[in-house]
Design a protein around this motif. Sequence first.
Motif: not given
Ligand code: ADE
Length: 223
Positions: A86-88, A130-133, A135-137, A139-140, A143
Amino acid sequence: MRIDIITIHPQLLEGPFSHSILKRAQDKGLVEIHVHDLRKWSDDKHGRVDDYQFGGGAGMVMRIEPIDNCISTLRADRDYDEIIYMTPDGPLFDQPTANRLSSVGNIMILCGHYKGVDERVRQHLITREISIGDYVLTGGELPAAVVCDAVVRLIPGVISDETSALFDSHQDGLLAPPVYTRPAEYKGWKVPDILLTGNDRLIEEWRMEQAEERTAQRRPSNG
Ligand code: ADE
């Protein structure tokens, strides 16, 4: 289906999987969800899973050894169809991806943190990102919970009315039409007359028109 999630914050994932439909799916034996604390695979005596970046720069990087230890241990017991990070900066999650993942046997999900993982994890240990959108959260974990929710509800038997998932927004590129329930009038705000006629054919036509109109307005690129 079996889902293994690797995280440094296992508590963050307790809530989403212990209620409602995701809980019932596990109770019915339709999915097994296992959450693994990455720190347990650390070779560091303080359980540290991050380190400074080579070349300098702000922010810590998740180390490859604990991640490889954890993934290898899990892979020794079974094959995985996908090992997801999981990564932005990954490809955006969408309904076709959820559909595809819901039909496989075992998936593993690695939740990122800090500046991200050592790039060699992405090069050698992961099969999908996979990114869920955009924007940066922090952590994963959230997501990962989003992906699990979208995937698990598609497993046959998880949603009681099997047909309902077929008519979701996005399932056929169309957004879902509006829905109403009782009362037929509230504070002068009325339910469209057509829905009260009992004429199934006209109602179906109206729903299709509404779905197309909504999609054209809100997702013009789907057309
Ligand atoms: N980790 C931080 N932001 C994320 C995102 N937008 N999607 C997936 N992992 C994330």
